[in-house]
Design a protein around this motif. Structure first.
Motif, PDB file in Angstrom:
ATOM      1  N   ASP A 149       0.829  -1.212   0.000  1.00 60.49           N
ATOM      2  CA  ASP A 149       0.000   0.000   0.000  1.00 60.49           C
ATOM      3  C   ASP A 149       0.859   1.257   0.000  1.00 60.49           C
ATOM      4  O   ASP A 149       0.560   2.225  -0.702  1.00 60.49           O
ATOM      5  CB  ASP A 149      -0.945   0.016   1.202  1.00 60.49           C
ATOM      6  CG  ASP A 149      -2.068  -0.991   1.083  1.00 60.49           C
ATOM      7  OD1 ASP A 149      -2.295  -1.520  -0.037  1.00 60.49           O
ATOM      8  OD2 ASP A 149      -2.714  -1.265   2.114  1.00 60.49           O
ATOM      9  N   ARG A 150       1.926   1.243   0.768  1.00 66.30           N
ATOM     10  CA  ARG A 150       2.831   2.398   0.813  1.00 66.30           C
ATOM     11  C   ARG A 150       3.453   2.660  -0.555  1.00 66.30           C
ATOM     12  O   ARG A 150       3.514   3.798  -1.017  1.00 66.30           O
ATOM     13  CB  ARG A 150       3.918   2.145   1.852  1.00 66.30           C
ATOM     14  CG  ARG A 150       4.892   3.268   2.011  1.00 66.30           C
ATOM     15  CD  ARG A 150       5.864   2.935   3.131  1.00 66.30           C
ATOM     16  NE  ARG A 150       6.979   3.864   3.109  1.00 66.30           N
ATOM     17  CZ  ARG A 150       8.212   3.548   3.431  1.00 66.30           C
ATOM     18  NH1 ARG A 150       8.491   2.322   3.827  1.00 66.30           N
ATOM     19  NH2 ARG A 150       9.166   4.434   3.386  1.00 66.30           N
TER      20      ARG A 150
ATOM     21  N   LYS B 109       2.286   1.725  -3.535  1.00 62.86           N
ATOM     22  CA  LYS B 109       1.233   2.197  -4.450  1.00 62.86           C
ATOM     23  C   LYS B 109       0.866   3.647  -4.165  1.00 62.86           C
ATOM     24  O   LYS B 109       0.682   4.442  -5.093  1.00 62.86           O
ATOM     25  CB  LYS B 109      -0.005   1.317  -4.332  1.00 62.86           C
ATOM     26  CG  LYS B 109       0.172  -0.059  -4.927  1.00 62.86           C
ATOM     27  CD  LYS B 109      -1.102  -0.877  -4.745  1.00 62.86           C
ATOM     28  CE  LYS B 109      -0.993  -2.240  -5.353  1.00 62.86           C
ATOM     29  NZ  LYS B 109      -2.231  -3.023  -5.183  1.00 62.86           N
ATOM     30  N   ASP B 110       0.735   3.988  -2.897  1.00 58.08           N
ATOM     31  CA  ASP B 110       0.380   5.362  -2.520  1.00 58.08           C
ATOM     32  C   ASP B 110       1.453   6.359  -2.930  1.00 58.08           C
ATOM     33  O   ASP B 110       1.148   7.445  -3.419  1.00 58.08           O
ATOM     34  CB  ASP B 110       0.127   5.465  -1.014  1.00 58.08           C
ATOM     35  CG  ASP B 110      -1.152   4.762  -0.572  1.00 58.08           C
ATOM     36  OD1 ASP B 110      -1.992   4.436  -1.438  1.00 58.08           O
ATOM     37  OD2 ASP B 110      -1.296   4.532   0.647  1.00 58.08           O
TER      38      ASP B 110
ATOM     39  N   LYS C 227       1.392   6.765  -6.736  1.00 59.64           N
ATOM     40  CA  LYS C 227       0.209   7.527  -7.129  1.00 59.64           C
ATOM     41  C   LYS C 227       0.327   9.003  -6.745  1.00 59.64           C
ATOM     42  O   LYS C 227       0.014   9.885  -7.537  1.00 59.64           O
ATOM     43  CB  LYS C 227      -1.041   6.917  -6.486  1.00 59.64           C
ATOM     44  CG  LYS C 227      -2.328   7.536  -6.961  1.00 59.64           C
ATOM     45  CD  LYS C 227      -3.519   6.809  -6.372  1.00 59.64           C
ATOM     46  CE  LYS C 227      -4.812   7.404  -6.883  1.00 59.64           C
ATOM     47  NZ  LYS C 227      -5.970   6.687  -6.361  1.00 59.64           N
ATOM     48  N   SER C 228       0.817   9.280  -5.550  1.00 59.65           N
ATOM     49  CA  SER C 228       0.917  10.673  -5.089  1.00 59.65           C
ATOM     50  C   SER C 228       1.924  11.470  -5.909  1.00 59.65           C
ATOM     51  O   SER C 228       1.784  12.685  -6.062  1.00 59.65           O
ATOM     52  CB  SER C 228       1.279  10.736  -3.603  1.00 59.65           C
ATOM     53  OG  SER C 228       2.610  10.339  -3.390  1.00 59.65           O
TER      54      SER C 228
ATOM     55  N   GLN D 280       3.288   2.483 -11.566  1.00 52.37           N
ATOM     56  CA  GLN D 280       4.057   1.678 -10.622  1.00 52.37           C
ATOM     57  C   GLN D 280       5.386   1.231 -11.210  1.00 52.37           C
ATOM     58  O   GLN D 280       6.401   1.233 -10.528  1.00 52.37           O
ATOM     59  CB  GLN D 280       3.236   0.479 -10.152  1.00 52.37           C
ATOM     60  CG  GLN D 280       2.088   0.898  -9.265  1.00 52.37           C
ATOM     61  CD  GLN D 280       1.219  -0.256  -8.854  1.00 52.37           C
ATOM     62  OE1 GLN D 280       1.552  -1.418  -9.056  1.00 52.37           O
ATOM     63  NE2 GLN D 280       0.070   0.052  -8.285  1.00 52.37           N
TER      64      GLN D 280
END
Length: 64
Positions: free
Chosen positions: A30-31, A33-34, A37-38, A43
């Motif tokens: 999750d980290r 991916k976040d 994305k941010s 990816q």
């Protein structure tokens, strides 16, 4: 007889793109991916950035 255009484009896409699947703790995935994305990266682009920085800095054991 030549391949239809659609099939040859599909073949080119497959040659240039390889699937990648990794498992890890949900919090790490999750980290990652976040962060990607941010920063507005795909990816694969973000992974490439991380690998480039790792190599540029000498990895875990910096060159002396």
């Amino acid at each position: 007889m030549p391949k239809p255009l659609e099939k040859s484009l599909e073949d080119e896409f497959e040659k240039k793109n390889e699937p990648l699947s990794m498992r890890g703790p949900k919090s790490v995935v999750d980290r990652f991916k976040d962060l990607a994305k941010s920063e507005r990266y795909a990816q694969w682009e973000f992974l490439e950035i991380l690998m480039d920085r790792f190599e540029e800095t000498g990895g875990f054991h910096p060159k002396k």
